[in-house]
Design a protein around this motif. Structure first.
Motif, short mmCIF file in Angstrom:
data_model
loop_
_atom_site.label_atom_id
_atom_site.label_comp_id
_atom_site.label_asym_id
_atom_site.label_seq_id
_atom_site.Cartn_x
_atom_site.Cartn_y
_atom_site.Cartn_z
N PHE A 234 -3.56 17.44 0.77
CA PHE A 234 -2.57 16.37 0.85
C PHE A 234 -1.30 16.86 1.57
O PHE A 234 -0.96 18.04 1.50
CB PHE A 234 -2.22 15.88 -0.56
CG PHE A 234 -3.39 15.23 -1.25
CD1 PHE A 234 -3.63 13.87 -1.12
CD2 PHE A 234 -4.28 15.99 -2.01
CE1 PHE A 234 -4.71 13.26 -1.73
CE2 PHE A 234 -5.37 15.40 -2.63
CZ PHE A 234 -5.59 14.03 -2.49
N PRO A 257 4.25 3.14 2.86
CA PRO A 257 4.30 2.34 4.09
C PRO A 257 2.91 2.30 4.74
O PRO A 257 2.03 3.09 4.37
CB PRO A 257 5.31 3.09 4.95
CG PRO A 257 6.16 3.83 3.98
CD PRO A 257 5.23 4.23 2.87
N LYS A 262 -1.93 5.74 0.91
CA LYS A 262 -1.72 5.31 -0.48
C LYS A 262 -3.01 5.48 -1.28
O LYS A 262 -3.01 6.04 -2.37
CB LYS A 262 -1.36 3.82 -0.48
CG LYS A 262 0.08 3.54 -0.78
CD LYS A 262 0.45 2.08 -0.80
CE LYS A 262 -0.27 1.14 0.11
NZ LYS A 262 -1.23 0.27 -0.52
N GLU A 467 -0.98 -1.91 -4.85
CA GLU A 467 -0.34 -3.11 -4.28
C GLU A 467 0.61 -3.73 -5.32
O GLU A 467 0.69 -4.95 -5.46
CB GLU A 467 -1.38 -4.15 -3.82
CG GLU A 467 -2.38 -3.68 -2.81
CD GLU A 467 -1.78 -3.35 -1.44
OE1 GLU A 467 -0.55 -3.48 -1.26
OE2 GLU A 467 -2.55 -2.93 -0.55
N1 LIG Z 1 -3.19 13.95 4.00
C1 LIG Z 1 -3.93 13.36 4.91
N2 LIG Z 1 -4.41 14.06 5.96
C2 LIG Z 1 -5.15 13.47 6.91
N3 LIG Z 1 -5.50 12.16 6.91
C3 LIG Z 1 -5.06 11.41 5.88
C4 LIG Z 1 -4.26 11.97 4.83
N4 LIG Z 1 -3.97 10.97 3.97
C5 LIG Z 1 -4.55 9.85 4.45
N5 LIG Z 1 -5.20 10.12 5.59
C6 LIG Z 1 -5.96 9.16 6.40
O1 LIG Z 1 -5.11 8.07 6.73
C7 LIG Z 1 -5.85 6.86 6.76
C8 LIG Z 1 -5.15 5.85 5.87
O2 LIG Z 1 -5.30 6.27 4.51
P1 LIG Z 1 -5.36 5.23 3.33
O3 LIG Z 1 -6.42 4.23 3.58
O4 LIG Z 1 -5.40 6.00 2.06
O5 LIG Z 1 -3.96 4.57 3.59
P2 LIG Z 1 -3.25 3.36 2.91
O6 LIG Z 1 -1.83 3.70 2.82
O7 LIG Z 1 -3.97 3.03 1.63
O8 LIG Z 1 -3.47 2.22 3.96
P3 LIG Z 1 -2.92 0.73 3.89
O9 LIG Z 1 -1.60 0.72 4.51
O10 LIG Z 1 -3.94 0.00 4.70
O11 LIG Z 1 -2.92 0.31 2.46
C9 LIG Z 1 -7.26 7.18 6.31
O12 LIG Z 1 -8.08 7.28 7.43
C10 LIG Z 1 -7.11 8.52 5.64
O13 LIG Z 1 -8.27 9.32 5.75
#
Ligand SMILES: Nc1ncnc2c1ncn2[C@@H]1O[C@H](COP(=O)(O)OP(=O)(O)OP(=O)(O)O)[C@@H](O)[C@H]1O
Length: 800
Positions: A234, A257, A262, A467
């Motif tokens: 992470f 964001p 998330k 959310e």
């Molecule tokens: N620490 C990290 N290192 C590399 N890639 C990451 C990391 N954290 C998240 N990602 C990648 O970023 C992308 C978005 O992650 P995720 O779906 O968890 O985001 P989110 O914030 O939930 O998206 P949304 O805004 O659609 O709700 C995914 O492809 C995920 O694999």
């Protein structure tokens, strides 16, 4: 729960008696902080009633009400000023009547709105049970008179209620009834604000006070291998959020964001809290009992002595392929084995994960199913999970409660000889067993207040709400009644809030989420700041305007989001097309807007893109987004006319409210509003702008009237930003000339050199071509065939 309900009813009765004579009819605005529970309830209760009223009216306007049915009173009783009647009811296919449905009961059918029957009343369904081949419905009615104002005992006698009373207080009487709507969600929210006083962290909710979380208040510890996994996987902001989850704080707020991981962070939180132990356990006696922690080399020596057949090198280490797939715990495919709990596990935390809508919920269920969680030794496994509630997405059906019950039932039936007589109680015990075994239960916020939860033997230690900024505060309180000790609110108040139907309630701040209120009051928030979705050119504006310039790009985001179409300035990463001749129009009888010129231009734009980059025709990589549902409908209709294929097969056409949480390669955003002097309506809401312009990975193409949009401060900034970056295009009719070869050549950024791209560029089978039925020069006329439209969140209200 039933006892709680009775207590609450008693409490509320007492309070009403105390307040006799005090008529509180004025609504108060939602505040950041509340003096006490009474102050809180006095604020929220009338707003919930306002919202309930608007929901009922909306359902009626949308004609979602069912037809009249005929019933016969089977029994009746009277208690606490209420009347209760029971009547059998035939339920046909596609119909349903359940607890908390609002019914209209009448002696005669309503013929028209002008001549109302002389005896009719509203009724709330208390419960529905099997009765021979049909159902027996028990309803509650208030027939003593009409209340003149909210929260008053001032009741006016009313002849229709009086007539109804004499009609239903006799068995075998006929009555007509129709279902108006379900009030389940609002009833659960009402109960939730009433239970606030019983929550252990009610003071935190009322005062919104909290200090920032430092490592010194760490309440839980995680084993070293898991710690290493978190450190290696992470980013620093995600790690901070996960560590905050191990603190002793009751509430942890995480702002995510767009594209900042998330969901990824929620998976990290699940891994850590499921395998953490309270810090107090790491005391001296515990260490003594467990023996000292040995260095790895020492451990290996011990293992070697205890297992002489093992060589000093683990044979699997030398076989480990580069991607980490060792064949025992493969990282792809169906690698997720069930959890093996060792005797060292002393604590079993139970987690409830909630989201406001089914779609948001299923997104996380799917991620847990496909990615699993990590255990103490950093092994990936699939925890025992159950998804409760309606409308589960087909891809996660295997873990839905209904499906698990089916499986267990068939297993039980095989071994049982006496099936029929005990079916009902069997179901209850099967359900209880499944839920008791589950480590993580998934439910929408509303469903977490359903009777299924009230029958659980064990509550939840932790509640995670995804959310959370998209839910009204009372909705967020619903799952907290399940005895949890720790709450994670994950969301983004800079994106769209909950849908509130009542304008009055909205103007009084009812749409403010608990997340937003706590944040506004200064409660510490862990913000995820590294985004992995958008090309930096797309990220820059929303980062500056909505997140204090704090967003940064993850490793290689730029190289991953460069595409062949960036060879032309008009195909992104960020563009604003000024359709200065466009005109907004309102289809008659509709509260929504359309802009035909924008539709025409967007279709040319889409056609050009797919003719140059045919791979874009497959896989729904392009989204066409608009704030207005009538514009969305117009896009769908024109798309079908021109391409002769259903739009949804190749492109996602949706409202801004409906696309929150989604991600596309290219997003085309049609703003619609275009007038000489009018405002821009709810397009002005910067949260709507934020969602609209942050869906795309490689290109966000905004289509609108610059002069109209510039009347809004924020939109003016967006247009200026496009101007500064030389990506503002003033487009005149005929739109075909904008995409002529000469024009395109003038917008080329490189000279015919092949692009270093990571996205799709090749041709595909799924061909979309303009058909003969329609041409781009057709000026489609807006149809007036739709009923009134208020542009609501597509997710809508999701359950029973
Ligand atoms: N620490 C990290 N290192 C590399 N890639 C990451 C990391 N954290 C998240 N990602 C990648 O970023 C992308 C978005 O992650 P995720 O779906 O968890 O985001 P989110 O914030 O939930 O998206 P949304 O805004 O659609 O709700 C995914 O492809 C995920 O694999």
């Amino acid at each position: 729960m039933a006892v709680e309900k009775e207590q609450l009813q008693e409490e509320s009765k007492q309070k009403n008696n105390e307040k006799k004579g005090i008529a509180k009819s004025t609504l108060v605005k939602v505040k950041n902080r509340y003096k006490d529970v009474d102050d809180y309830i006095e604020t929220y209760e009338p707003l919930i009633f306002e919202e309930a009223k608007s929901q009922i009216i909306k359902q009626k306007e949308e004609e979602e009400v069912t037809d009249w049915k005929l019933g016969v009173v089977k029994s009746w009783s009277e208690a606490d000023d209420f009347h209760f009647i029971e009547f059998p009811c035939e339920i046909n296919e596609g119909e349903s009547i359940s607890q908390n449905d609002l019914l209209l009961l009448s002696k005669d059918k309503f013929v028209d709105d002008k001549r109302l029957p002389t005896a009719y009343a509203f009724a709330l369904v208390e419960h529905v049970r099997k009765f021979f081949d049909t159902r027996l419905v028990r309803v509650r009615l208030y027939l003593a008179g009409e209340f003149l104002k909210y929260n008053t005992d001032d009741v006016k006698s009313c002849s229709r209620l009086f007539n109804m009373r004499s009609h239903v207080c006799e068995t075998e009487r006929q009555l007509y009834f129709m279902k108006l709507c379900s009030l389940s969600t609002i009833a659960r929210e009402y109960l939730a604000i009433r239970t606030l006083g019983c929550l252990p962290y009610k003071d935190l909710i009322l005062s919104a006070a909290g200090e920032d979380i430092g490592p010194e208040v760490e309440g839980w510890k995680i084993p070293t291998p898991l710690k290493e996994y978190v450190e290696n996987t992470f980013n620093e902001f995600q790690r901070e959020a996960i560590t905050a989850g191990l603190s002793s704080k009751a509430f942890v707020l995480i702002q995510g964001p767009p594209g900042t991981g998330k969901t990824q962070t929620i998976l990290g939180i699940l891994s850590t809290i499921l395998h953490a132990t309270p810090t107090r356990v790491h005391s001296k006696t515990y260490e003594l009992r467990q023996g000292p922690q040995l260095p790895t080399e020492e451990k290996r020596r011990h293992w070697g002595l205890a297992s002489p057949w093992l060589s000093s090198v683990n044979p699997r280490d030398s076989l480990m392929p580069k991607d980490g797939d060792d064949g025992f715990y493969p990282t792809t495919g169906n690698e997720l084995k069930p959890e093996a709990v060792t005797s060292s596990r002393k604590y079993r935390v139970r987690v409830l994960v909630c989201a406001p809508s089914n779609s948001a919920l299923d997104e996380i269920v799917l991620r847990v199913l496909s990615g699993g969680v990590h255990d103490e030794n950093d092994r990936v496994y699939c925890p025992k999970i159950v998804r409760i509630g309606l409308k589960a997405h087909h891809s996660i059906k295997a873990v839905s409660l209904d499906e698990l019950m089916k499986q267990k039932r068939s297993g039980a039936n095989k071994s049982s000889t006496n099936k029929q007589s005990t079916a009902g109680s069997n179901d209850d015990s099967i359900r209880a067993a499944i839920l008791d075994e589950a480590t993580i239960v998934f439910s929408t916020l509303s469903f977490s207040g359903s009777h299924v939860f009230s029958k659980l033997n064990r509550g939840f230690d932790v509640v995670i709400i995804d959310e959370a900024a998209q839910a009204v505060e009372p909705a967020t309180l619903v799952p907290l009644a399940n005895q949890c000790k720790k709450v994670f609110l994950v969301g983004d108040p800079a994106q769209l809030p909950a849908t509130v139907i009542s304008d009055i309630a909205k103007n009084h701040g009812y749409g403010t989420s608990l997340f937003e209120r706590l944040m506004e009051a200064g409660y510490p928030v862990k913000m995820l700041k590294t985004q992995y979705r958008m090309h930096p050119e797309i990220r820059s504006f929303p980062s500056r305007e909505f997140y204090g310039d704090s967003l940064q790009d993850g490793d290689e985001v730029k190289s991953r989001t460069i595409r062949a179409w960036h060879d032309y300035r008009c195909f992104g990463p960020f563009c604003f097309f000024d359709i200065h001749e466009g005109k907004e129009a309102r289809p008659s009888g509709s509260g929504s807007w359309i802009n035909i010129e924008e539709v025409d231009f967007v279709l040319f734009l889409y056609q050009k893109l797919i003719s140059l980059y045919p791979a874009l025709k497959s896989g729904n990589q392009v989204a066409i987004i608009s704030p207005y549902s009538q514009q969305v409908k117009l896009f769908q209709k024109r798309f079908e006319e021109i391409f002769g294929t259903s739009a949804e097969q190749v492109v996602d056409i949706c409202t801004v409210d409906g696309c929150q949480g989604r991600e596309k390669d290219i997003a085309i955003f049609s703003c619609v509003r275009a007038s000489k002097d009018k405002g821009i309506g709810f397009v002005e809401d910067i949260r709507r702008m934020n969602v609209g312009i942050t869906r795309a990975k490689s290109a966000v193409l905004v289509v609108g009237s610059a002069s109209t949009l510039r009347r809004s401060e924020q939109w003016n900034k967006l247009v200026e930003s496009a101007e500064k970056r030389d990506c503002l295009f003033k487009v005149s009719q005929p739109y075909s000339s904008f995409f002529s070869d000469d024009s395109l050549a003038s917008m080329q950024t490189k000279l015919a050199e092949p692009s270093q791209v990571s996205g799709p560029t090749d041709t595909v089978d799924n061909d979309v071509q303009p058909n003969n039925a329609g041409t781009f020069d057709d000026q489609a006329q807006a149809e007036d065939n739709d009923d009134g439209d208020v542009d609501m969140n597509d997710a809508g209200f999701d359950e029973d």
